[in-house]
Motif scaffolding. Structure first.
Motif, PDB file in Angstrom:
ATOM      1  N   ALA A  87       0.851  -1.208   0.000  1.00  0.00           N
ATOM      2  CA  ALA A  87       0.000   0.000   0.000  1.00  0.00           C
ATOM      3  C   ALA A  87       0.881   1.249   0.000  1.00  0.00           C
ATOM      4  O   ALA A  87       0.942   2.000   0.969  1.00  0.00           O
ATOM      5  CB  ALA A  87      -0.926  -0.015   1.197  1.00  0.00           C
ATOM      6  N   GLY A  88       1.578   1.476  -1.097  1.00  0.00           N
ATOM      7  CA  GLY A  88       2.447   2.634  -1.254  1.00  0.00           C
ATOM      8  C   GLY A  88       3.884   2.341  -0.879  1.00  0.00           C
ATOM      9  O   GLY A  88       4.202   1.319  -0.250  1.00  0.00           O
ATOM     10  N   ALA A 228      -1.804   8.317  -6.254  1.00  0.00           N
ATOM     11  CA  ALA A 228      -1.336   8.586  -4.894  1.00  0.00           C
ATOM     12  C   ALA A 228      -2.438   8.322  -3.878  1.00  0.00           C
ATOM     13  O   ALA A 228      -2.180   7.839  -2.769  1.00  0.00           O
ATOM     14  CB  ALA A 228      -0.843  10.033  -4.778  1.00  0.00           C
ATOM     15  N   GLY A 229      -3.678   8.608  -4.236  1.00  0.00           N
ATOM     16  CA  GLY A 229      -4.781   8.345  -3.320  1.00  0.00           C
ATOM     17  C   GLY A 229      -5.113   6.886  -3.179  1.00  0.00           C
ATOM     18  O   GLY A 229      -5.713   6.471  -2.178  1.00  0.00           O
ATOM     19  N   ALA A 230      -4.729   6.067  -4.149  1.00  0.00           N
ATOM     20  CA  ALA A 230      -4.998   4.629  -4.078  1.00  0.00           C
ATOM     21  C   ALA A 230      -3.913   3.886  -3.309  1.00  0.00           C
ATOM     22  O   ALA A 230      -4.132   2.767  -2.870  1.00  0.00           O
ATOM     23  CB  ALA A 230      -5.124   4.044  -5.489  1.00  0.00           C
ATOM     24  N   ARG A 231      -2.729   4.489  -3.136  1.00  0.00           N
ATOM     25  CA  ARG A 231      -1.624   3.922  -2.357  1.00  0.00           C
ATOM     26  C   ARG A 231      -1.191   2.568  -2.917  1.00  0.00           C
ATOM     27  O   ARG A 231      -1.723   1.525  -2.554  1.00  0.00           O
ATOM     28  CB  ARG A 231      -1.987   3.775  -0.871  1.00  0.00           C
ATOM     29  N   LEU A 232      -0.198   2.563  -3.803  1.00  0.00           N
ATOM     30  CA  LEU A 232       0.231   1.317  -4.403  1.00  0.00           C
ATOM     31  C   LEU A 232       1.681   1.409  -4.845  1.00  0.00           C
ATOM     32  O   LEU A 232       2.090   2.372  -5.491  1.00  0.00           O
ATOM     33  CB  LEU A 232      -0.654   0.987  -5.617  1.00  0.00           C
ATOM     34  N   SER A 252      -2.691  -8.180   2.272  1.00  0.00           N
ATOM     35  CA  SER A 252      -3.914  -7.821   2.998  1.00  0.00           C
ATOM     36  C   SER A 252      -4.118  -6.319   3.086  1.00  0.00           C
ATOM     37  O   SER A 252      -5.185  -5.857   3.506  1.00  0.00           O
ATOM     38  CB  SER A 252      -3.878  -8.413   4.407  1.00  0.00           C
ATOM     39  N   THR A 253      -3.112  -5.524   2.699  1.00  0.00           N
ATOM     40  CA  THR A 253      -3.219  -4.066   2.795  1.00  0.00           C
ATOM     41  C   THR A 253      -3.535  -3.402   1.460  1.00  0.00           C
ATOM     42  O   THR A 253      -3.767  -2.197   1.410  1.00  0.00           O
ATOM     43  CB  THR A 253      -1.917  -3.455   3.340  1.00  0.00           C
ATOM     44  N   VAL A 254      -3.542  -4.167   0.378  1.00  0.00           N
ATOM     45  CA  VAL A 254      -3.759  -3.598  -0.963  1.00  0.00           C
ATOM     46  C   VAL A 254      -5.216  -3.847  -1.358  1.00  0.00           C
ATOM     47  O   VAL A 254      -5.674  -4.989  -1.395  1.00  0.00           O
ATOM     48  CB  VAL A 254      -2.802  -4.225  -1.984  1.00  0.00           C
ATOM     49  N   SER A 255      -5.932  -2.794  -1.681  1.00  0.00           N
ATOM     50  CA  SER A 255      -7.371  -2.903  -1.923  1.00  0.00           C
ATOM     51  C   SER A 255      -7.690  -3.365  -3.342  1.00  0.00           C
ATOM     52  O   SER A 255      -6.888  -3.209  -4.275  1.00  0.00           O
ATOM     53  CB  SER A 255      -8.039  -1.554  -1.679  1.00  0.00           C
ATOM     54  N   GLY A 256      -8.889  -3.888  -3.496  1.00  0.00           N
ATOM     55  CA  GLY A 256      -9.355  -4.297  -4.812  1.00  0.00           C
ATOM     56  C   GLY A 256      -9.461  -3.144  -5.796  1.00  0.00           C
ATOM     57  O   GLY A 256      -9.023  -3.263  -6.952  1.00  0.00           O
TER      58      GLY A 256
END
Length: 369
Positions: A87-88, A228-232, A252-256
């Motif tokens: 996540a970023g 940047a808002g999606a954090r990846l 587990s921290t990275v969203s669909g």
């Protein structure tokens, strides 16, 4: 009547937590040209199109990474087993500190560097050795001191290097980095290269992984694809290193929705490359406009999706940042960072915005001349 402060709950905390003081981001009405978010009309259109294609399934269901990992492997011509999504970049750095720097008991940071490296090291009580990689005035990138530090380190450590050197914007030749990886392996070090701004300069170290199993590459998808808002972020490494990182469950921290947006970004790679190329043009024209007013300054080429200027006056960057803040624009003074005395950085936006900001810089610097 002033309310009494609530007592702090008496829970045990990590001793290193006393050494850090995080602050939440606060949204303001100012134009943010401080954080190097990707701002370009082309990327805005691409993200808007991608958002329209995010499905209910992407938010309702737990995410599956297989398709995105396969696409990243194709784009970067590497093994899918060696890619870890986080996540970023902040999360990637925290993960690497936990998995490798903390057990090793040492972190060697090439300064200047993204502040997350030393933040997480302090939090985990990992000793840090800071080594300058900028030398001279105006600064140039020089790995000599870092190579000496690797050879002299009393025990194996994680070594953190940014290329392009952030926030200076200078680029090291990847052959220099490859030589450093050989030296790191000789002394048992893990070399981590943060190529957060690589998309904007055509710089990548991922091909070096074929010959250097002690190399790890962190690449910001947030920067490159305006997410940047999606954090990846993507961490590229030997599959054995990726397997160790996976034990910390970064998946587990990275969203669909973040995976869906990145997948569409990778599908639109040629269109994003056109955006990155146009940002390079905007960067050069903006730098030329600033230097036309202040020919005594130096632009640190090539830059990323930002431009860094060295003014020669250690006090001037803070005054310029304050003057632009009064005009509703946030930029970053770098003058307190190793090797960047007298420097400031401006993130890029569209042509009209950068012409306006160049005029503001002229006004503020003339006022303080």
């Amino acid at each position: 009547m002033t309310a009494a402060a609530e007592p702090v709950p008496a829970f045990a905390t990590a001793p290193g937590a006393a050494a850090v003081d995080p602050r939440p981001r606060l949204r303001t009405d100012a134009l943010n040209l401080k954080s190097c978010e990707l701002r370009h009309p082309g990327s805005d259109r691409l993200v808007d199109r991608a958002l329209a294609r995010v499905r209910v399934e992407d938010t309702r269901s737990y995410p599956y990474q297989a398709e995105t990992l396969a696409a990243l492997a194709r784009v970067h011509d590497t093994r899918v087993e060696g890619i870890t999504l986080t996540a970023g970049s902040d999360a990637a750095i925290g993960l690497l500190v936990d998995a490798f720097a903390r057990p090793a008991g040492g972190l060697i940071v090439a300064r200047p560097a993204f502040e997350a490296w030393e933040y997480y090291a302090r939090l985990r009580e990992v000793p840090v050795t800071g080594v300058p990689v900028l030398a001279g005035t105006p600064p140039r990138a020089d790995l000599g001191a870092l190579a000496d530090a690797l050879a002299d380190a009393p025990s194996p450590a994680v070594v953190a290097l940014a290329n392009p050197v952030s926030p200076a914007g200078l680029v090291l030749d990847t052959t220099e980095v490859a030589d450093l990886a050989v030296l790191a392996a000789r002394h048992g070090h893990l070399l981590v290269v943060d190529e957060c701004y690589g998309a904007f300069t055509g710089t990548t170290h991922v091909p070096l992984l074929r010959r250097h199993p002690n190399l790890v590459v962190v690449r910001s998808c947030s920067k490159a694809y305006a997410l940047a808002g999606a954090r990846l972020a993507a961490v590229f490494s030997h599959p054995g290193i990726a397997a160790e990182l996976f034990k910390y469950r970064p998946d587990s921290t990275v969203s669909g929705p973040a995976l869906a947006l990145l997948g569409q970004g990778l599908d639109a790679l040629d269109e994003y490359r056109a955006v990155w190329a146009d940002l390079a043009r905007i960067r050069e024209e903006f730098a030329a406009a600033v230097l036309a007013d202040r020919p005594d300054w130096t632009f640190l080429a090539p830059g990323g999706n930002f431009a860094t200027f060295v003014t020669g006056d250690p006090a001037l960057p803070d005054r310029i940042a304050a003057g632009l803040a009064e005009r509703g624009v946030r930029i970053r003074s770098l003058t307190s960072l190793t090797g960047l005395s007298g420097a400031f950085r401006v993130s890029l936006a569209d042509d009209a915005t950068m012409r306006r900001v160049a005029g503001m810089i002229r006004e503020v610097s003339d006022h303080h001349a």
